[in-house]
Motif scaffolding. Sequence first.
Motif, mmCIF file in Angstrom:
data_model
loop_
_atom_site.group_PDB
_atom_site.id
_atom_site.type_symbol
_atom_site.label_atom_id
_atom_site.label_comp_id
_atom_site.label_asym_id
_atom_site.label_seq_id
_atom_site.Cartn_x
_atom_site.Cartn_y
_atom_site.Cartn_z
ATOM 1 N N ILE A 29 0.865 -1.180 0.000
ATOM 2 C CA ILE A 29 0.000 0.000 0.000
ATOM 3 C C ILE A 29 0.899 1.227 0.000
ATOM 4 O O ILE A 29 2.058 1.149 0.401
ATOM 5 C CB ILE A 29 -0.938 0.070 1.227
ATOM 6 C CG1 ILE A 29 -0.128 0.102 2.531
ATOM 7 C CG2 ILE A 29 -1.972 -1.011 1.204
ATOM 8 C CD1 ILE A 29 -0.921 0.507 3.745
ATOM 9 N N THR A 30 0.372 2.356 -0.440
ATOM 10 C CA THR A 30 1.164 3.575 -0.366
ATOM 11 C C THR A 30 0.887 4.332 0.918
ATOM 12 O O THR A 30 1.799 4.906 1.496
ATOM 13 C CB THR A 30 0.899 4.491 -1.576
ATOM 14 O OG1 THR A 30 -0.508 4.708 -1.681
ATOM 15 C CG2 THR A 30 1.406 3.842 -2.845
ATOM 16 N N SER A 31 -0.354 4.357 1.385
ATOM 17 C CA SER A 31 -0.629 5.026 2.647
ATOM 18 C C SER A 31 -2.011 4.644 3.153
ATOM 19 O O SER A 31 -2.890 4.259 2.389
ATOM 20 C CB SER A 31 -0.540 6.539 2.499
ATOM 21 O OG SER A 31 -1.593 7.005 1.692
ATOM 22 N N SER A 32 -2.173 4.767 4.457
ATOM 23 C CA SER A 32 -3.475 4.558 5.084
ATOM 24 C C SER A 32 -3.476 5.350 6.377
ATOM 25 O O SER A 32 -2.432 5.698 6.909
ATOM 26 C CB SER A 32 -3.703 3.076 5.363
ATOM 27 O OG SER A 32 -2.730 2.616 6.271
ATOM 28 N N SER A 33 -4.664 5.638 6.904
ATOM 29 C CA SER A 33 -4.711 6.369 8.164
ATOM 30 C C SER A 33 -5.979 6.038 8.925
ATOM 31 O O SER A 33 -6.952 5.556 8.362
ATOM 32 C CB SER A 33 -4.614 7.875 7.923
ATOM 33 O OG SER A 33 -5.735 8.325 7.202
ATOM 34 N N ASN A 144 6.531 5.970 3.160
ATOM 35 C CA ASN A 144 7.108 4.972 2.261
ATOM 36 C C ASN A 144 6.081 3.874 2.082
ATOM 37 O O ASN A 144 5.080 3.825 2.771
ATOM 38 C CB ASN A 144 8.456 4.429 2.781
ATOM 39 C CG ASN A 144 8.316 3.663 4.080
ATOM 40 O OD1 ASN A 144 7.235 3.516 4.616
ATOM 41 N ND2 ASN A 144 9.415 3.184 4.587
ATOM 42 N N THR A 145 6.295 3.008 1.150
ATOM 43 C CA THR A 145 5.313 1.973 0.846
ATOM 44 C C THR A 145 5.241 0.962 1.977
ATOM 45 O O THR A 145 6.268 0.487 2.462
ATOM 46 C CB THR A 145 5.693 1.261 -0.468
ATOM 47 O OG1 THR A 145 5.725 2.243 -1.508
ATOM 48 C CG2 THR A 145 4.703 0.183 -0.826
ATOM 49 N N GLY A 146 4.024 0.650 2.399
ATOM 50 C CA GLY A 146 3.818 -0.422 3.362
ATOM 51 C C GLY A 146 3.831 -1.752 2.633
ATOM 52 O O GLY A 146 3.237 -1.900 1.565
ATOM 53 N N VAL A 147 4.523 -2.738 3.201
ATOM 54 C CA VAL A 147 4.679 -4.039 2.554
ATOM 55 C C VAL A 147 4.280 -5.133 3.528
ATOM 56 O O VAL A 147 4.640 -5.092 4.712
ATOM 57 C CB VAL A 147 6.141 -4.258 2.099
ATOM 58 C CG1 VAL A 147 6.309 -5.623 1.436
ATOM 59 C CG2 VAL A 147 6.587 -3.157 1.147
ATOM 60 N N LEU A 148 3.549 -6.131 3.043
ATOM 61 C CA LEU A 148 3.203 -7.316 3.818
ATOM 62 C C LEU A 148 3.649 -8.539 3.019
ATOM 63 O O LEU A 148 3.292 -8.695 1.856
ATOM 64 C CB LEU A 148 1.682 -7.374 4.041
ATOM 65 C CG LEU A 148 1.130 -8.626 4.727
ATOM 66 C CD1 LEU A 148 1.619 -8.711 6.165
ATOM 67 C CD2 LEU A 148 -0.394 -8.629 4.690
ATOM 68 N N ILE A 149 4.494 -9.364 3.640
ATOM 69 C CA ILE A 149 5.011 -10.574 2.987
ATOM 70 C C ILE A 149 4.636 -11.790 3.815
ATOM 71 O O ILE A 149 4.829 -11.803 5.037
ATOM 72 C CB ILE A 149 6.546 -10.495 2.822
ATOM 73 C CG1 ILE A 149 6.923 -9.305 1.926
ATOM 74 C CG2 ILE A 149 7.094 -11.798 2.234
ATOM 75 C CD1 ILE A 149 8.407 -9.047 1.844
#
Length: 155
Positions: A29-33, A144-149
């Motif tokens: 994702i690029t951003s969330s709030s 920065n980009t959020g990453v989930l692996i």
Amino acid sequence: MTIHFGDNTSIATATGLGGKVVQVKKATITSSSSTSSGDMQSTGLSESITMTASSNKVLVFATGSMTNSSSACGGAATIFRGSTNLAPGGGANDGISMFYGEDNSNNIENAANLLILDTPGTGTHTYSVKIKAFNGTQGFGNRNTGVLILVELTF
């Protein structure tokens, strides 16, 4: 251990430590709030994995920036499997990464690295990153980009 990451559908290979990587999944994702201080809220960062064996484990890794826009603020980020909070304690207020703080311009930023080793059993499981604002607006992956692996491991 050597891991060769591919795209979201690729199978990764690994050697050493007596383990083997079965598959790797990735989401960004690029951003969330969130402006709620009541409960953990979804960031929109999620990924599903279908287990190949019930005894296999899933290494869940998420990274991004946690930011908060108010003074005397803080926030938390955590990993869920379905509706289950995988943070130690697993309550509505529990996160894997938390921070409190204040600076002169009320812009707080903290690198968040979330890591869980889970044994979900058979079937398809959806993992997600959720955040909570203790005061103000809590963000994840905003700068920065959020990453989930997700990495399925067999031993």
